[in-house]
Design a protein around this motif. Structure first.
Motif, PDB file in Angstrom:
ATOM      1  N   UNK A   8     -20.137 -15.795 -37.300  1.00  0.00           N
ATOM      2  CA  UNK A   8     -20.638 -15.220 -37.791  1.00  0.00           C
ATOM      3  C   UNK A   8     -19.835 -13.551 -37.605  1.00  0.00           C
ATOM      4  N   UNK A   9     -19.509 -14.033 -38.912  1.00  0.00           N
ATOM      5  CA  UNK A   9     -18.795 -12.195 -39.530  1.00  0.00           C
ATOM      6  C   UNK A   9     -19.354 -11.328 -39.112  1.00  0.00           C
ATOM      7  N   UNK A  10     -18.522 -10.353 -38.572  1.00  0.00           N
ATOM      8  CA  UNK A  10     -19.490  -9.335 -37.958  1.00  0.00           C
ATOM      9  C   UNK A  10     -18.204  -8.101 -37.819  1.00  0.00           C
ATOM     10  N   UNK A  11     -16.913  -8.264 -38.749  1.00  0.00           N
ATOM     11  CA  UNK A  11     -16.122  -7.086 -37.934  1.00  0.00           C
ATOM     12  C   UNK A  11     -16.139  -5.793 -39.198  1.00  0.00           C
ATOM     13  N   UNK A  12     -16.729  -6.168 -40.155  1.00  0.00           N
ATOM     14  CA  UNK A  12     -17.126  -5.144 -42.133  1.00  0.00           C
ATOM     15  C   UNK A  12     -17.516  -4.196 -41.148  1.00  0.00           C
ATOM     16  N   UNK A  13     -16.596  -2.602 -42.468  1.00  0.00           N
ATOM     17  CA  UNK A  13     -17.055  -1.552 -42.151  1.00  0.00           C
ATOM     18  C   UNK A  13     -18.057  -1.047 -41.816  1.00  0.00           C
ATOM     19  N   UNK A 109     -13.417 -11.653 -45.678  1.00  0.00           N
ATOM     20  CA  UNK A 109     -14.918 -12.793 -44.720  1.00  0.00           C
ATOM     21  C   UNK A 109     -13.543 -13.366 -44.673  1.00  0.00           C
ATOM     22  N   UNK A 110     -12.299 -13.946 -45.894  1.00  0.00           N
ATOM     23  CA  UNK A 110     -12.071 -14.906 -45.198  1.00  0.00           C
ATOM     24  C   UNK A 110     -11.083 -15.114 -44.411  1.00  0.00           C
ATOM     25  N   UNK A 111     -10.511 -13.924 -43.980  1.00  0.00           N
ATOM     26  CA  UNK A 111      -9.375 -13.335 -42.907  1.00  0.00           C
ATOM     27  C   UNK A 111     -10.188 -13.619 -41.888  1.00  0.00           C
ATOM     28  N   UNK A 112     -11.932 -13.556 -41.646  1.00  0.00           N
ATOM     29  CA  UNK A 112     -12.670 -13.222 -40.289  1.00  0.00           C
ATOM     30  C   UNK A 112     -12.802 -14.730 -40.114  1.00  0.00           C
ATOM     31  N   UNK A 113     -12.974 -15.160 -40.752  1.00  0.00           N
ATOM     32  CA  UNK A 113     -13.358 -16.919 -41.229  1.00  0.00           C
ATOM     33  C   UNK A 113     -11.892 -17.613 -40.351  1.00  0.00           C
ATOM     34  N   UNK A 126     -20.807 -24.255 -39.158  1.00  0.00           N
ATOM     35  CA  UNK A 126     -21.622 -22.954 -40.289  1.00  0.00           C
ATOM     36  C   UNK A 126     -21.335 -21.493 -40.248  1.00  0.00           C
ATOM     37  N   UNK A 127     -20.940 -21.408 -41.298  1.00  0.00           N
ATOM     38  CA  UNK A 127     -20.855 -20.022 -40.845  1.00  0.00           C
ATOM     39  C   UNK A 127     -22.484 -18.745 -41.579  1.00  0.00           C
ATOM     40  N   UNK A 128     -22.660 -17.964 -40.763  1.00  0.00           N
ATOM     41  CA  UNK A 128     -23.038 -17.180 -41.210  1.00  0.00           C
ATOM     42  C   UNK A 128     -23.436 -15.919 -41.340  1.00  0.00           C
ATOM     43  N   UNK A 129     -23.027 -14.923 -42.696  1.00  0.00           N
ATOM     44  CA  UNK A 129     -22.612 -13.523 -42.667  1.00  0.00           C
ATOM     45  C   UNK A 129     -23.567 -12.554 -41.901  1.00  0.00           C
ATOM     46  N   UNK A 130     -23.176 -12.361 -40.893  1.00  0.00           N
ATOM     47  CA  UNK A 130     -23.666 -11.432 -40.025  1.00  0.00           C
ATOM     48  C   UNK A 130     -24.477 -10.290 -40.590  1.00  0.00           C
ATOM     49  N   UNK A 131     -24.338 -10.240 -42.060  1.00  0.00           N
ATOM     50  CA  UNK A 131     -25.544  -8.996 -42.693  1.00  0.00           C
ATOM     51  C   UNK A 131     -26.914  -9.231 -43.579  1.00  0.00           C
ATOM     52  N   UNK A 132     -26.583 -11.081 -43.643  1.00  0.00           N
ATOM     53  CA  UNK A 132     -27.478 -11.414 -44.328  1.00  0.00           C
ATOM     54  C   UNK A 132     -28.505 -12.172 -43.415  1.00  0.00           C
TER      55      UNK A 132
END
Ligand code: UTP
Length: 289
Positions: A8-13, A109-113, A126-132
């Motif tokens: 779960x990528x959740x590092x965005x600003x 997002x690519x770098x986060x993954x 699986x990748x679940x986008x942290x804000x969706x």
């Protein structure tokens, strides 16, 4: 092959939802009484995922606190007879095996993954986008994992978006396979009008083979100067095709203001405790709209 790991990528600003996201991660914004990321973790668990890696960054420690035990709070709830709330709190910390890693710079997002390489190892994940947040219907992640088990190819969660909005997403070159299932041959992130291939976009979920990491290593920064997951998935689609699954649930984009309002209204209307009263409130309000 069963999918057991999720990222779960959740590092965005979260710059689109400032100032709410200045000191609080947008992934922690509440939909009625639960932070967005809890809905996402629950979806992963309902999809058979056992191990979750959340990609965080500076200022996101509340995400870790949320999925941790809180002995002082638990004691207080027990001593004041709030057994049911106590159980809910303990359940949050035992939903899944959750690990964390920090993305030190928000390079996309690519770098986060890519930060999940060691956690994932050789397995598909699986990748679940942290804000969706995807609410209602079958768990979207489950639908994608089922498709992976059937086809053994990279899977993207897709939705049709209005053509005048597709420039904000990625546009897919698709052929229908069966209802709600597509073969994906190509894709482009944030297309200019003449580059649009279809109104179908990847939204919020995907299941990827571990080879995505070697592709990401060679993926240069793309749209917005960020390393785009779409650019790496494009390579995968060109090399071996991918499968698109038009998932049943409704997606709420917690990274934009209207998405937050839609999530609160629609999930609020279905809420067991306050849904009825909220419906009455909206009815009374609607003549004034
Ligand atoms: P977004 O592009 O929607 O997130 O990424 P953002 O960068 O926070 O958005 P704005 O434009 O500044 O408002 C989708 C998901 O990927 C994560 C985000 O946290 C979000 O959950 N992400 C994005 C990362 O983990 N790392 C990044 O470098 C970028």
């Amino acid at each position: 092959m069963k999918i057991k790991k999720a990222v779960i990528p959740a590092a965005g600003l979260g710059t689109r939802v400032l100032p709410a996201s200045k000191a609080m991660p947008k992934e922690m914004l509440p939909i009625v009484d639960k932070p967005a990321i809890q809905y996402i973790v629950e979806e992963a668990v309902a999809s058979g995922i056992e191990d979750i890696l959340i990609i965080t960054s500076r200022g996101k420690t509340t995400v870790e606190d949320h999925f941790d035990r809180n002995p002082e709070l638990e004691q207080k709830l027990l001593s004041s007879g709030k057994q049911d709330v106590y159980e809910q709190m303990v359940r949050i910390s035992s939903l899944a095996n959750i690990e964390y890693i920090r993305q030190k710079e928000t390079k996309g997002l690519g770098h986060a993954v890519y930060c999940a390489k060691t956690f994932v190892g050789d397995e598909p994940f699986a990748v679940l986008y942290g804000d969706d947040v995807i609410y209602g219907g079958k768990p979207a992640c489950r639908e994608l994992c089922d498709a992976y088990e059937q086809y053994g190819l990279g899977i993207a969660g897709v939705q049709e978006v209005p053509l005048d909005a597709i420039g904000k997403y990625c546009s897919l070159k698709v052929d229908p396979l069966s209802p709600r299932l597509f073969k994906i041959f190509d894709m482009i992130e944030k297309p200019a009008p003449e580059e649009v291939m279809s109104p179908y976009a990847i939204l919020g979920r995907c299941v990827l083979p571990a080879k995505i990491f070697s592709i990401l290593e060679q993926t240069p920064p793309g749209a917005g100067g960020e390393i785009q997951l779409t650019d790496a998935m494009r390579r995968l689609a060109l090399e071996e095709t991918m499968i698109g699954v038009e998932y049943e649930g409704t997606r709420y984009d917690m990274g934009n203001k209207l998405g937050i309002l839609q999530a609160i209204v629609e999930v609020g209307l279905q809420h067991a405790e306050v849904g009825g009263a909220f419906r009455e409130y909206l009815r009374a309000l609607s003549p004034k709209l």
